[in-house]
Design a protein around this motif. Structure first.
Motif, PDB file in Angstrom:
ATOM      1  N   GLN A 171      -7.947  28.012  22.074  1.00 24.02           N
ATOM      2  CA  GLN A 171      -7.314  28.228  23.372  1.00 24.02           C
ATOM      3  C   GLN A 171      -6.322  27.126  23.724  1.00 24.02           C
ATOM      4  O   GLN A 171      -5.202  27.406  24.151  1.00 24.02           O
ATOM      5  N   ASN A 172      -6.716  25.873  23.533  1.00 20.07           N
ATOM      6  CA  ASN A 172      -5.839  24.773  23.957  1.00 20.07           C
ATOM      7  C   ASN A 172      -4.962  24.232  22.839  1.00 20.07           C
ATOM      8  O   ASN A 172      -4.108  23.389  23.060  1.00 20.07           O
ATOM      9  N   PHE A 197     -11.927  12.768  24.637  1.00 21.23           N
ATOM     10  CA  PHE A 197     -10.802  12.571  23.711  1.00 21.23           C
ATOM     11  C   PHE A 197     -10.345  13.908  23.167  1.00 21.23           C
ATOM     12  O   PHE A 197     -10.999  14.935  23.365  1.00 21.23           O
ATOM     13  N   ARG A 198      -9.201  13.885  22.491  1.00 30.30           N
ATOM     14  CA  ARG A 198      -8.618  15.088  21.898  1.00 30.30           C
ATOM     15  C   ARG A 198      -8.688  15.021  20.366  1.00 30.30           C
ATOM     16  O   ARG A 198      -8.774  13.932  19.789  1.00 30.30           O
ATOM     17  N   ALA A 199      -8.622  16.178  19.738  1.00 29.72           N
ATOM     18  CA  ALA A 199      -8.633  16.224  18.279  1.00 29.72           C
ATOM     19  C   ALA A 199      -7.520  15.371  17.691  1.00 29.72           C
ATOM     20  O   ALA A 199      -7.701  14.709  16.668  1.00 29.72           O
ATOM     21  N   VAL A 219      -9.169  20.732  15.293  1.00 23.86           N
ATOM     22  CA  VAL A 219     -10.562  21.103  15.540  1.00 23.86           C
ATOM     23  C   VAL A 219     -11.404  19.924  16.017  1.00 23.86           C
ATOM     24  O   VAL A 219     -11.363  18.840  15.422  1.00 23.86           O
ATOM     25  N   THR A 220     -12.154  20.130  17.107  1.00 28.61           N
ATOM     26  CA  THR A 220     -13.266  19.249  17.466  1.00 28.61           C
ATOM     27  C   THR A 220     -14.554  20.060  17.342  1.00 28.61           C
ATOM     28  O   THR A 220     -14.628  21.202  17.799  1.00 28.61           O
ATOM     29  N   ASP A 221     -15.573  19.447  16.736  1.00 27.74           N
ATOM     30  CA  ASP A 221     -16.773  20.193  16.360  1.00 27.74           C
ATOM     31  C   ASP A 221     -17.956  19.229  16.313  1.00 27.74           C
ATOM     32  O   ASP A 221     -17.802  18.055  15.965  1.00 27.74           O
ATOM     33  N   GLY A 222     -19.129  19.701  16.695  1.00 27.96           N
ATOM     34  CA  GLY A 222     -20.388  19.016  16.416  1.00 27.96           C
ATOM     35  C   GLY A 222     -20.569  17.624  16.951  1.00 27.96           C
ATOM     36  O   GLY A 222     -20.943  16.716  16.198  1.00 27.96           O
ATOM     37  N   PRO A 223     -20.403  17.351  18.271  1.00 24.65           N
ATOM     38  CA  PRO A 223     -20.658  15.994  18.765  1.00 24.65           C
ATOM     39  C   PRO A 223     -22.146  15.656  18.727  1.00 24.65           C
ATOM     40  O   PRO A 223     -23.008  16.507  18.946  1.00 24.65           O
ATOM     41  N   PHE A 224     -22.443  14.397  18.449  1.00 26.62           N
ATOM     42  CA  PHE A 224     -23.804  13.865  18.576  1.00 26.62           C
ATOM     43  C   PHE A 224     -23.698  12.406  18.964  1.00 26.62           C
ATOM     44  O   PHE A 224     -23.028  11.613  18.298  1.00 26.62           O
ATOM     45  N   LEU A 225     -24.394  12.019  20.040  1.00 27.92           N
ATOM     46  CA  LEU A 225     -24.341  10.659  20.581  1.00 27.92           C
ATOM     47  C   LEU A 225     -25.514   9.827  20.084  1.00 27.92           C
ATOM     48  O   LEU A 225     -26.618  10.330  19.908  1.00 27.92           O
TER      49      LEU A 225
END
Length: 324
Positions: A171-172, A197-199, A219-225
């Motif tokens: 979309q963006n 943040f952005r890709a 693509v941004t995918d699968g964040p984990f902190l």
């Protein structure tokens, strides 16, 4: 909400459903693996895309899959939503299932010729780690006109709970990583999402644009902190280096979710591994769960969960050898 409870192991066998025992990890086909090490039951619970559950006592062999998600078919999700990147989190005496649901029957946008289906990260709750996980108060956590995915959980320095999620690049056209505050019992969201943040901020992800130039991947995918033992706040996340599925890591200079986020220049895992998360075994060893990504001769994607040992003693994590 459906009144049907998810069947237990004996009921699965009676129904003839395909629950298997003593399955080696590398024999399971699963994207986006997430492992909850539950000390209350001395059991490891693994879920991921598809939303089903596997159980293990030793991380070597597994029993499953079990169906544990009990969504509301009258909700925006529809009767048979796709389920992506499910995660299990223990919090204040309950268990929460963070997952992405897609209703392919609802179209919310068309961008550059791509029809975008309704997709959003959501949270379900259970009294037990193996469910069933059922809806809570809010039927919608994120905007209906915005495709979001891969929601994960974090308690920030302010003591408040948050969902961190991706706004999809379709979309963006430049995927983002965002946060939204959750209610104290995680039963809904508060306010609006905020950009982290952005890709295009990534120094390691790459693709070719329409003119053939090398540019950051969208693509941004699968964040984990996570926090290292020195207290450094980090985030695993995944994108692509051309056609290679790749995982990187960023660290927050402020130590809080708002960053700024500084991205490591090089990926943190071998090529074609990604969508990782970290957990500690009952013996205290830190492991990373990821899936490998390959393509078979007939063009099908093959995704298999893997475990790597991780050192978090310093300000930055170091991925070591595969877990044996």
């Amino acid at each position: 909400m459906s009144s049907l409870l998810m069947p237990g192991f004996s009921q699965y066998r009676a129904l003839g459903l395909r629950v298997k025992t003593d399955v080696p990890l590398d024999s399971i086909r699963l994207s986006d693996p997430f492992i909850l090490a539950d000390s209350n039951t001395a059991t490891y619970y693994m879920t991921g895309t598809g939303g089903q559950l596997w159980k293990s006592k030793d991380l070597k062999t597994w029993t499953g899959p079990f169906t544990i998600i009990q969504h509301d078919p009258a909700s925006w999700m529809g009767p048979q939503p796709m389920v992506w990147a499910a995660e299990l989190h223990a919090y204040k005496g309950k268990y929460y299932n963070f997952a992405t649901f897609t209703n392919r029957g609802q179209k919310i946008d068309t961008v550059k010729g791509n029809v975008i289906e309704r997709r959003a990260s959501h949270v379900l709750v259970s009294d037990k780690p193996d469910g069933p996980y059922v809806p809570m108060q809010d039927s919608i956590y994120l905007p209906a006109d915005k495709p979001t995915l891969d929601g994960t959980f974090w308690i920030d320095q302010d003591g408040k709970p948050y969902m961190i999620y991706c706004h999809e690049w379709l979309q963006n056209w430049n995927g983002t990583m965002e946060k939204i505050e959750l209610k104290p019992d995680l039963s809904g969201s508060i306010g609006e999402g905020r950009l982290l943040f952005r890709a295009s901020d990534s120094p390691w992800s790459k693709e070719h644009d329409e003119a053939g130039n090398i540019v950051p991947n969208k693509v941004t995918d699968g964040p984990f902190l996570f926090r290292t033992q020195t207290g450094k706040l980090g985030m695993l996340w995944t994108s692509w280096v051309f056609d290679v599925y790749t995982q990187g890591v960023a660290y927050s200079e402020s130590g809080a979710l708002d960053g700024p986020w500084i991205h490591e220049k090089e990926p943190i895992t071998p090529p074609n591994y990604g969508h990782g998360m970290l957990f500690r075994t009952f013996e205290g060893k830190l492991l990373m769960a990821v899936h490998s990504h390959s393509v078979s001769e007939d063009g099908r994607y093959i995704r298999i969960p893997h475990l790597f040992e991780v050192d978090d003693a310093g300000d930055k994590i170091v991925v070591r050898a595969p877990f044996q």
